[in-house]
Design an enzyme around this catalytic site. Structure first.
Site: not given
Ligand SMILES: Cc1cc2nc3c(=O)[nH]c(=O)nc-3n(C[C@H](O)[C@H](O)[C@H](O)COP(=O)(O)OP(=O)(O)OC[C@H]3O[C@@H](n4cnc5c(N)ncnc54)[C@H](O)[C@@H]3O)c2cc1C
Ligand SMILES: Cc1cc2nc3c(=O)[nH]c(=O)nc-3n(C[C@H](O)[C@H](O)[C@H](O)COP(=O)(O)OP(=O)(O)OC[C@H]3O[C@@H](n4cnc5c(N)ncnc54)[C@H](O)[C@@H]3O)c2cc1C
Ligand SMILES: Cc1cc2nc3c(=O)[nH]c(=O)nc-3n(C[C@H](O)[C@H](O)[C@H](O)COP(=O)(O)O)c2cc1C
Ligand SMILES: Cc1cc2nc3c(=O)[nH]c(=O)nc-3n(C[C@H](O)[C@H](O)[C@H](O)COP(=O)(O)O)c2cc1C
Ligand code: FES
Ligand code: FES
Lengths: 256, 303, 303, 256
Positions: C75, C128, C131, C218
């Site tokens: 981050l 988010n 964390c 991915g």
């Protein structure tokens, strides 16, 4: 018996819209390529890990070639279709239990539907006795001339009526008052079920070739099972299409 | 140069090398025996066996995904009696260790299989705790540390062989479950089982699997597996059998460096029926390349 | 034939289409703006922003894996002031929505960023919660349902924009965390963030990442992402932004069928800088092929 | 400026053990292929998704070709090495900030180490003033004749002494009492650090080309950062090797 080979592609061409013919050179595969058996083709593009099962359409012992006919339906068969002559392809084969040639008393009925037609060609070549072949297609029939070489009679139906009888293969059989003492069939599930019902009604012995999504192709992973009648005790059991089949006795299969 | 020895010892059992088969991907060895010499494998880990026959899930049971696959076999198996009758005699013909993966929907079922196998020629028992716990509302034994400890402790009472507990990766904290299994008396841990996943056929607008969700395996999951092996190896003292996406010897070495004592090859068999042997040879090649003589020189030995 | 409309409405905000960028993979749009017309995107979701500058983790921060990658950027960002000064004016030039992903190591830090952005021209805030929570011993906010609910509730007090809570997939039960975020007042959920993974360089005998572990993204993770979106869509009423391994329009449609209202493209950008547009065109193509006029005809509509 | 192209491979041959030369045909890449910039090569094997950054060794405006020199070190470069002439490869470029040709007063020292040598060739071609080139290799030197075409002096060191001076490139520079007012360098990190220290001691301005593992290659993902000196306030900051570099001023880089 089963081997993994790198077979070289002798031919790979579109023979009807979306239908390809692939000829592979391989001694090993030809030796074990009995009617109704199949091979696993590996795409090897890093992304698609599972093999594509494709039935053996014909084997040529002299040329040591294997003929496969496949429809492009998804990404894997799409990749197959763009492979070129002289390229090599990884193949595992021959797999499964094929048709039992010579099980009846010599009056054979062979019924194919769509992409289920090709696996019946080598069978018809090897069958003894009389052979009446009924082939159904949505449109564009394939392999009709090939079947005519080996069969006594070949009847064709198309759903759109573009060639032969307009309708499905069962109607076609009815029209020709199909008779015999042994029946072989391959095609889409609904057709196979109808064929099995017809055979039961007419008390004709038969063998059907099924399809299921597979992983190993050799009987180890149990992903490809189909419901079959159990002889003793339980009402039904799962059998492996890849190893116990793909060809099953018509009275074995339980239609889900 | 002296040929490196790949021998290992896990919980008192000697294995000629660290290469095992991942349960459920290798049947009972019969089918792959046509391609590989089973005598060369460290162990054959057979498919999950339950106390009575399980029919498993409806088909389709497999979906292909990018660099992996989903399966929803649902632990189809003929039950422990059939297994003992047919598969143990088959496997006893070979000079390899036999590990039986066991499944159950209740603690009692697990114990019943373990007890039945305790008098058989089986080298180790692998407890698959990814099964849904029907008594406790279907939550999997492997995702709750108390249940994991409890089922381990109970099964341990009924088994005479060393007990491997196979961990599910679908958890917030794999170390917590590993410690619970250790506390319950596990002799060995194996990880990872499959990650729960799903694939949709956008043309049919249906999940590909009849069961909707299935277990993701293959090279796609390897980074998660290596991470979990590394974390568990640093948190518990038990030997570890590592698996998840091993295709090549190099992949196997990653797991050994992360702290695994042995490794298992699963999905790779479907791509390459000789995958187990290729992995073994790749591991030997690595040992030779760097002049290592024994597995313990590299096990968990990250610099 | 009438061209299908890809318009969607999420929590009262109109998006011209469901294609967004996954936070952290698209910077603030500047770099990819050389390849794609940002006006064409439903929204640009910018990289994680914290109250003060974060330096992130040491390098190497990336490892390639089979069909995916691991990152341990940690981050890195210049802090909210710098962001407001430089990136908002840049993005305001475009006719697209702006979603700001926010990060914090304490609840207070999260709230500070949210408050600072509440008066800015930002369309939505994405929280988010992957964390590490430094006050509570480093456990991630997103893996504990109480903490997830708490941080959501607190941040909600400081933000004027609709609040997206972005879920971590590294949990036993994603539905539990989703419900906690819903209870805390989230307006939207986005999932999945990366799966924790690890890769080892067997030749250097070292983890590839300086940080040892990193986040797997991915196509490799798509089945896990689709499964979680499906589960959450069936358990909560909030709209969902789905992501994880979307490379093509077809992948995006899988998420929509699983129940997502919008989707985000992340890692695919690194393979193909025009991935967002390719995904958009692929989605349009699918709609046309089957004659769908609006997104809601297919959203969550599995047969 | 930056474009994704399908470039066709004109040549791809091993020029030294494990070192390959690839010539690509691409108008777009040549136009932006300044000294010190790099391109991203995509393997496209389904398995390896991230591009491989490779520096531009030379551009040929007439032929519209790009020359790349790369070492096979892992799976990606291995796959590159088996690509054949006439195949196409996906390339993103040109990327990064190159060397600033003409920054000094005309007395240029160019120092390359190993696979860091190729990126300096186009630079030496374009530099004005005097050019003294020091090249260090473990063994097998590459491109020495190419450098001789454009440089005033070219000195070579090998660690095994198989060619030129036996030792490292810094010792080589000392031996030749390297002098100049601008220095350019590319090579392994320890070498670059030594070069930077030397330049600082000798108060010579310089530019260094760094390497870091990358994903996007265009500045968006922040995986490729290196520590650099911050002008105001903080002690250091991270800069992106792909976008702010790969070439940095020697006084900018903080050696970790
Ligand atoms: C024993 C057997 C013999 C077959 N013989 C032929 C043949 O001679 N000619 C022919 O055209 N097709 C045949 N098929 C069907 C053929 O295997 C599939 O059409 C093909 O695998 C589709 O691959 P795809 O990548 O294009 O489709 P995708 O849908 O992209 O494939 C995804 C996955 O699903 C599997 N799959 C998809 N459809 C089928 C299906 N109908 N049957 C089994 N697996 C499927 C694929 O193998 C793959 O694992 C046979 C199938 C079996 C089981
Ligand atoms: C700006 C730049 C310019 C470069 N120019 C050249 C050049 O002209 N010639 C040359 O031979 N090499 C060059 N490299 C190094 C080259 O990119 C790597 O050797 C190559 O990516 C290795 O790929 P692989 O798949 O063989 O190795 P693997 O180790 O299998 O690769 C795994 C991953 O790590 C990355 N990686 C591995 N080593 C390096 C490295 N040293 N630097 C960056 N990424 C790495 C790969 O890109 C890949 O993502 C350059 C690197 C950078 C950053
Ligand atoms: C088709 C299939 C069936 C499986 N059956 C079992 C099983 O019965 N018991 C079990 O513990 N694990 C089972 N697994 C999980 C594997 O043993 C292994 O943990 C997992 O697949 C990860 O390894 P891989 O990526 O090498 O396949 C099965 C996996 C597959 C693919
Ligand atoms: C390099 C990189 C950086 C990321 N940074 C962030 C971030 O700052 N905040 C966040 O919520 N997610 C971040 N993510 C996660 C992505 O937004 C996304 O959830 C994840 O990568 C899955 O999507 P994908 O498979 O399409 O990449 C990052 C992912 C990558 C690959
Ligand atoms: S595909 Fe594995 S058992 Fe049939
Ligand atoms: S590689 Fe993405 S910022 Fe440099």
């Amino acid at each position: 018996m089963k081997t993994m080979v790198k077979a070289s592609i002798i031919k790979n061409l579109e023979i009807a819209p979306g239908i390809y013919e692939m000829i592979l050179l391989s001694k090993e595969l030809v030796e074990t390529g009995f009617p109704g058996k199949f091979v696993n083709l590996y795409i090897e593009d890093g992304q698609h890990l599972l093999p594509r099962p494709i039935s053996i359409c014909e084997t040529d012992k002299n040329q040591q070639t294997l003929r496969l006919i496949y429809a492009v339906i998804g990404k894997g068969t799409k990749k197959l279709s763009i492979m070129k002559e002289k390229e090599e392809i990884k193949v595992l084969g021959s797999l499964g239990n094929g048709f039992s040639v010579g099980r009846g008393n010599g009056k054979n009925i062979v019924i194919g539907g769509g992409i289920g037609v090709p696996p019946l060609l080598e069978l018809v070549k090897q069958l003894e006795g009389s052979k009446t072949v009924y082939l159904g297609f949505r449109c564009n029939p394939i392999l009709v001339e090939d079947f005519k070489k080996y069969a006594d009679e070949v009847y064709v139906a198309t759903e759109d009526g573009s060639e032969g009888y307009k309708g499905n293969v069962l109607e076609l059989m009815e029209q020709h008052q199909a008779k015999g003492d042994m029946l072989y069939s391959c095609g889409p599930k609904p057709m196979l079920k109808a064929v099995a019902d017809w055979a039961k009604e007419n008390n004709i012995d038969g063998e059907l070739s099924l399809e299921e999504r597979m992983a190993c192709g050799i009987g180890a992973c149990l992903v490809c099972t189909c419901k079959t009648a159990e002889k003793e005790g339980e009402d039904w059991e799962y059998k492996r299409v890849c190893k116990d089949g793909p060809v099953f006795s018509r009275d074995e299969v339980i239609w889900g | 140069m002296i040929k490196p020895s790949l021998k290992i010892n896990i919980a008192g059992v000697e294995f000629k090398n660290p290469v095992m088969t991942a349960s459920g991907t290798f049947g009972s060895g019969r089918e792959y025996g046509e391609f590989v010499d089973l005598n060369k494998l460290g162990a054959v880990v057979v498919k999950g066996v339950s106390s009575v026959a399980w029919k498993g899930n409806p088909t389709p049971r497999v979906a292909e995904t990018y660099g992996g696959m989903l399966n929803s076999v649902g632990l189809q198996n003929p039950g422990v009696e059939e297994f003992v009758k047919k598969d143990i005699p088959f496997l006893k013909q070979y000079d390899t260790k036999i590990i039986v993966n066991i499944a159950g929907k209740t603690v009692e079922e697990y114990c019943a299989v373990a007890e039945r196998l305790s008098s058989e020629a089986v080298d180790m028992i692998e407890l698959n705790i990814s099964c849904p716990n029907v008594k406790e509302g279907g939550v999997c034994f492997g995702t709750d540390s108390q249940m994991a400890e409890y089922v381990t402790r109970e099964v341990k009472k009924y088994t005479k062989q060393p007990l491997i507990v196979k961990l599910s990766p679908n958890v917030t904290d794999i170390v917590e479950i590993a410690k619970a299994a250790e506390a319950g008396g596990a002799d060995v841990l194996s990880l990872i089982n499959t990650l729960t996943g799903m694939a949709i056929d956008i043309h049919k607008r249906k999940p590909v699997l009849a069961n909707i969700v299935g277990g993701l395996s293959g090279p796609a999951i390897k980074p998660v597996a290596v991470r979990m092996v590394y974390q568990v190896a640093h948190a518990v003292k038990l030997p570890i059998i590592g698996m998840g996406g091993i295709m090549l010897g190099e992949d196997a070495i990653e797991f050994i460096l992360a702290g695994a004592t042995a490794i298992a090859v699963g999905t790779a068999n479907f791509m390459n029926p000789r995958a187990t042997i290729d992995v073994l040879e790749g591991m030997e090649g690595y040992m030779k390349q760097y002049g290592y003589q024994e597995m313990k020189e590299i096990r968990g030995k990250l610099l």
